[in-house]
Motif scaffolding. Structure first.
Motif, PDB file in Angstrom:
ATOM      1  N   THR A  49       0.825  -1.208   0.000  1.00  0.00           N
ATOM      2  CA  THR A  49       0.000   0.000   0.000  1.00  0.00           C
ATOM      3  C   THR A  49       0.861   1.261   0.000  1.00  0.00           C
ATOM      4  O   THR A  49       0.517   2.262  -0.630  1.00  0.00           O
ATOM      5  N   GLU A  50       2.001   1.219   0.678  1.00  0.00           N
ATOM      6  CA  GLU A  50       2.900   2.369   0.674  1.00  0.00           C
ATOM      7  C   GLU A  50       3.495   2.610  -0.710  1.00  0.00           C
ATOM      8  O   GLU A  50       3.843   3.747  -1.057  1.00  0.00           O
ATOM      9  N   GLN A  51       3.587   1.566  -1.509  1.00  0.00           N
ATOM     10  CA  GLN A  51       4.119   1.692  -2.868  1.00  0.00           C
ATOM     11  C   GLN A  51       3.037   2.115  -3.851  1.00  0.00           C
ATOM     12  O   GLN A  51       3.310   2.353  -5.018  1.00  0.00           O
ATOM     13  N   GLY A  52       1.790   2.186  -3.385  1.00  0.00           N
ATOM     14  CA  GLY A  52       0.716   2.645  -4.259  1.00  0.00           C
ATOM     15  C   GLY A  52      -0.248   1.568  -4.689  1.00  0.00           C
ATOM     16  O   GLY A  52      -1.154   1.823  -5.480  1.00  0.00           O
ATOM     17  N   VAL A  53      -0.067   0.327  -4.197  1.00  0.00           N
ATOM     18  CA  VAL A  53      -0.991  -0.752  -4.552  1.00  0.00           C
ATOM     19  C   VAL A  53      -2.297  -0.540  -3.786  1.00  0.00           C
ATOM     20  O   VAL A  53      -2.297  -0.476  -2.561  1.00  0.00           O
ATOM     21  N   ARG A  54      -3.393  -0.447  -4.527  1.00  0.00           N
ATOM     22  CA  ARG A  54      -4.686  -0.172  -3.911  1.00  0.00           C
ATOM     23  C   ARG A  54      -5.612  -1.387  -3.907  1.00  0.00           C
ATOM     24  O   ARG A  54      -6.540  -1.461  -3.108  1.00  0.00           O
ATOM     25  N   LYS A  55      -5.365  -2.330  -4.807  1.00  0.00           N
ATOM     26  CA  LYS A  55      -6.172  -3.544  -4.861  1.00  0.00           C
ATOM     27  C   LYS A  55      -5.293  -4.685  -5.356  1.00  0.00           C
ATOM     28  O   LYS A  55      -4.400  -4.486  -6.182  1.00  0.00           O
ATOM     29  N   MET A  56      -5.590  -5.893  -4.853  1.00  0.00           N
ATOM     30  CA  MET A  56      -4.860  -7.082  -5.283  1.00  0.00           C
ATOM     31  C   MET A  56      -5.829  -8.234  -5.460  1.00  0.00           C
ATOM     32  O   MET A  56      -6.741  -8.413  -4.647  1.00  0.00           O
ATOM     33  N   GLU A 260      12.311   2.257  -6.313  1.00  0.00           N
ATOM     34  CA  GLU A 260      13.044   1.968  -5.078  1.00  0.00           C
ATOM     35  C   GLU A 260      12.196   1.108  -4.150  1.00  0.00           C
ATOM     36  O   GLU A 260      11.054   1.445  -3.821  1.00  0.00           O
ATOM     37  N   LEU A 261      12.751  -0.013  -3.707  1.00  0.00           N
ATOM     38  CA  LEU A 261      12.057  -0.911  -2.789  1.00  0.00           C
ATOM     39  C   LEU A 261      12.767  -0.908  -1.435  1.00  0.00           C
ATOM     40  O   LEU A 261      13.926  -0.508  -1.333  1.00  0.00           O
ATOM     41  N   PRO A 262      12.081  -1.367  -0.391  1.00  0.00           N
ATOM     42  CA  PRO A 262      12.723  -1.446   0.922  1.00  0.00           C
ATOM     43  C   PRO A 262      13.937  -2.368   0.888  1.00  0.00           C
ATOM     44  O   PRO A 262      14.102  -3.188  -0.023  1.00  0.00           O
ATOM     45  N   PRO A 263      14.823  -2.271   1.887  1.00  0.00           N
ATOM     46  CA  PRO A 263      16.011  -3.143   1.946  1.00  0.00           C
ATOM     47  C   PRO A 263      15.619  -4.619   1.948  1.00  0.00           C
ATOM     48  O   PRO A 263      14.577  -4.992   2.481  1.00  0.00           O
ATOM     49  N   MET A 264      16.472  -5.445   1.339  1.00  0.00           N
ATOM     50  CA  MET A 264      16.240  -6.886   1.297  1.00  0.00           C
ATOM     51  C   MET A 264      17.307  -7.619   2.112  1.00  0.00           C
ATOM     52  O   MET A 264      18.470  -7.218   2.111  1.00  0.00           O
ATOM     53  N   VAL A 265      16.890  -8.688   2.770  1.00  0.00           N
ATOM     54  CA  VAL A 265      17.829  -9.533   3.511  1.00  0.00           C
ATOM     55  C   VAL A 265      17.531 -10.996   3.186  1.00  0.00           C
ATOM     56  O   VAL A 265      16.430 -11.334   2.750  1.00  0.00           O
ATOM     57  N   CYS A 283       4.590  -5.075  -3.681  1.00  0.00           N
ATOM     58  CA  CYS A 283       5.164  -3.735  -3.794  1.00  0.00           C
ATOM     59  C   CYS A 283       6.069  -3.604  -5.014  1.00  0.00           C
ATOM     60  O   CYS A 283       6.280  -2.497  -5.530  1.00  0.00           O
ATOM     61  N   ALA A 284       6.589  -4.736  -5.515  1.00  0.00           N
ATOM     62  CA  ALA A 284       7.484  -4.713  -6.671  1.00  0.00           C
ATOM     63  C   ALA A 284       6.754  -4.449  -7.980  1.00  0.00           C
ATOM     64  O   ALA A 284       7.381  -4.371  -9.033  1.00  0.00           O
ATOM     65  N   ILE A 285       5.442  -4.280  -7.930  1.00  0.00           N
ATOM     66  CA  ILE A 285       4.700  -3.964  -9.148  1.00  0.00           C
ATOM     67  C   ILE A 285       5.159  -2.635  -9.734  1.00  0.00           C
ATOM     68  O   ILE A 285       5.065  -2.407 -10.946  1.00  0.00           O
ATOM     69  N   SER A 286       5.690  -1.757  -8.885  1.00  0.00           N
ATOM     70  CA  SER A 286       6.196  -0.475  -9.386  1.00  0.00           C
ATOM     71  C   SER A 286       7.358  -0.691 -10.354  1.00  0.00           C
ATOM     72  O   SER A 286       7.526   0.074 -11.317  1.00  0.00           O
ATOM     73  N   GLN A 287       8.155  -1.728 -10.121  1.00  0.00           N
ATOM     74  CA  GLN A 287       9.257  -2.034 -11.034  1.00  0.00           C
ATOM     75  C   GLN A 287       8.729  -2.572 -12.366  1.00  0.00           C
ATOM     76  O   GLN A 287       9.216  -2.192 -13.435  1.00  0.00           O
ATOM     77  N   VAL A 288       7.728  -3.448 -12.286  1.00  0.00           N
ATOM     78  CA  VAL A 288       7.103  -3.967 -13.513  1.00  0.00           C
ATOM     79  C   VAL A 288       6.543  -2.809 -14.334  1.00  0.00           C
ATOM     80  O   VAL A 288       6.775  -2.707 -15.547  1.00  0.00           O
ATOM     81  N   ALA A 289       5.831  -1.914 -13.675  1.00  0.00           N
ATOM     82  CA  ALA A 289       5.218  -0.780 -14.363  1.00  0.00           C
ATOM     83  C   ALA A 289       6.272   0.114 -14.995  1.00  0.00           C
ATOM     84  O   ALA A 289       6.116   0.576 -16.140  1.00  0.00           O
ATOM     85  N   SER A 290       7.353   0.357 -14.275  1.00  0.00           N
ATOM     86  CA  SER A 290       8.398   1.231 -14.787  1.00  0.00           C
ATOM     87  C   SER A 290       9.037   0.666 -16.054  1.00  0.00           C
ATOM     88  O   SER A 290       9.279   1.392 -17.031  1.00  0.00           O
ATOM     89  N   VAL A 291       9.278  -0.651 -16.038  1.00  0.00           N
ATOM     90  CA  VAL A 291       9.855  -1.294 -17.218  1.00  0.00           C
ATOM     91  C   VAL A 291       8.876  -1.233 -18.396  1.00  0.00           C
ATOM     92  O   VAL A 291       9.253  -0.888 -19.521  1.00  0.00           O
ATOM     93  N   VAL A 292       7.622  -1.574 -18.158  1.00  0.00           N
ATOM     94  CA  VAL A 292       6.625  -1.586 -19.232  1.00  0.00           C
ATOM     95  C   VAL A 292       6.479  -0.199 -19.839  1.00  0.00           C
ATOM     96  O   VAL A 292       6.416  -0.042 -21.069  1.00  0.00           O
TER      97      VAL A 292
END
Length: 321
Positions: A49-56, A260-265, A283-292
Motif C-alpha cells: 500500500t505504501e508503494q501505491g498498490v490499492r487492490k490485489m 526503489e524498494l525497501p532493503p532486502m535480507v 510492492c514490486a509492481i512499481s518495477q514492472v510498471a516502470s519497465v513496461v
C-alpha cells in the motif's frame, strides 16, 4: 505536492496487482515446510500500500487455496479480492480426489458464494501448462480445463487464465466457448510469442505482465506491441521477480524513487520490516510498471492510468483510490 498520510508521502501513482499468491506459506515465514522467520504478512501488505498498490487479486490455485484466498479478501476488504479455480499443475488435485465431480461442484459453489458477497472477481487460475508435465500430463490438464470452462459459462465471471507452451490447444479449447464467455478475461504472466499475444488480443483477452514476462529482449518486443487497453500489471508474488540477469533490469536505475524498494535480507537474517531476498512481493509492481512504460515509450503515469482503468472495468472494482 502529494498529501501525507500518517506522516508518509502518498505516492501519486496507484496500482492493481492482478496476480498475487498471498496464500503461499512464504508470506507467513515458512519455506518448503520449514519456518524460517516470523509471520510478516501484515508487513507485506503495508509495503504494497505504501508503494501505491490499492487492490490485489489473490490467486486461487486449487480448492483449498481458493478458500484461503476468499478468507483473506474477507479479512482485508477493499484491498484484497480473490480468484477461484484449479491451476493446470494442480489438475491431479481433482483427478485424485475421492470424488472428482464433487470437487468441481464444491469449486463452483465456492465461486458462486464468493461472487455474491463481492470477494471473488475472477474464475481461475485455469488453463494449460505444457512446460511442466511432471505435475500433470497434457490429457489430464485438458480434461479439467474443459470441465472448469463448463463452470465458467455458468458463473459469468472474467477468466484468470494460465497458458504456457500450449497456444494451439489453449485456443482450440477456448474459441468454441467464447460466445458463452462475454467477459473474456486475462491471460496472466504472459510469456508467449508476439503472434500468440496478437491472437489472444484479437479474441478479446487482456494480457497480464510481470517480471517473468520481461526476461528477454524478445519478450520486451512482445510487451511493446500489447495494446494499452489490453494490458494489466501483476507480480505473481512470491514468484516472477525482476532479476539482474533479465533484459528488463537495464530499465531499473539505482536511486530512482519510482522503483526503489525497501532493503532486502536473506531469510536466514530476517529483520521485521525488510523484504526477503528471492521472495517477490506486490510492492514490486512499481518495477514492472516502470519497465513496461519504458519499453512502450510512454510515461509511467499514462501506463498506470490505463492499467488501472482496464482492471476496474474487467473485474468490477470501484474506482476509489
Amino acid at each position: 505536492m502529494a498529501p501525507e498520510i500518517n506522516g508518509m508521502l502518498q505516492k501519486k501513482r496507484h496500482y492493481i496487482d492482478i496476480g498475487a499468491n498471498l496464500t503461499d506459506p512464504m508470506f507467513r515465514g515458512s519455506y518448503h515446510g520449514k519456518q524460517s522467520h516470523d509471520d510478516d504478512f501484515d508487513q507485506v501488505l503495508k509495503r504494497a500500500t505504501e508503494q501505491g498498490v490499492r487492490k490485489m487479486l489473490v490467486t486461487g490455485s486449487n480448492l483449498i487455496e481458493s478458500r484461503s484466498a476468499i478468507q483473506l479478501a474477507r479479512n482485508h476488504q477493499k484491498l484484497l479480492y480473490a480468484t477461484v479455480g484449479v491451476h493446470p499443475c494442480h489438475s491431479f488435485d481433482i483427478e485424485n480426489s475421492p470424488n472428482a465431480e464433487k470437487y468441481l461442484q464444491d469449486l463452483e459453489a465456492l465461486a458462486v458464494a464468493g461472487k455474491e458477497e463481492g470477494a471473488v472477481r475472477a474464475f481461475g487460475e485455469i488453463g494449460l501448462d505444457y512446460a511442466r508435465f511432471h505435475y500433470a500430463p497434457a490429457d489430464i490438464q485438458r480434461k479439467y480445463f474443459i470441465k472448469q470452462l463448463d463452470i465458467a459459462e455458468r458463473l459469468h465471471l472474467p477468466l484468470f487464465l494460465h497458458s504456457r507452451d500450449c497456444a494451439e490447444d489453449f485456443e482450440a479449447i477456448l474459441i468454441p466457448r467464447l460466445p458463452n464467455l462475454p467477459k473474456r478475461g486475462v491471460v496472466h504472466s504472459f510469456t508467449g510469442t508476439l503472434e500468440e499475444m496478437q491472437s489472444l488480443v484479437a479474441l478479446g483477452f487482456s494480457i497480464g505482465i510481470n517480471g517473468c514476462s520481461l526476461k528477454t529482449e524478445e519478450s520486451l518486443e512482445v510487451v511493446k506491441a500489447i495494446p494499452l487497453d489490453k494490458i494489466m500489471l501483476e507480480t505473481d508474488a512470491p514468484w516472477c521477480e525482476i532479476r539482474p540477469s533479465h533484459a528488463s533490469s537495464k530499465f531499473l536505475k539505482k536511486g530512482d524513487q519510482d522503483v526503489e524498494l525497501p532493503p532486502m535480507v536473506k531469510k536466514e537474517k530476517f529483520v521485521m520490516g525488510s523484504m526477503v531476498r528471492g521472495r517477490c512481493e506486490p510492492c514490486a509492481i512499481s518495477q514492472v510498471a516502470s519497465v513496461v512504460a519504458a519499453v512502450k515509450e510512454i510515461t509511467l503515469d499514462e501506463l498506470c492510468e490505463m492499467a488501472w482503468k482496464n482492471c476496474v472495468k474487467m473485474f468490477g472494482f470501484d474506482d476509489d483510490l
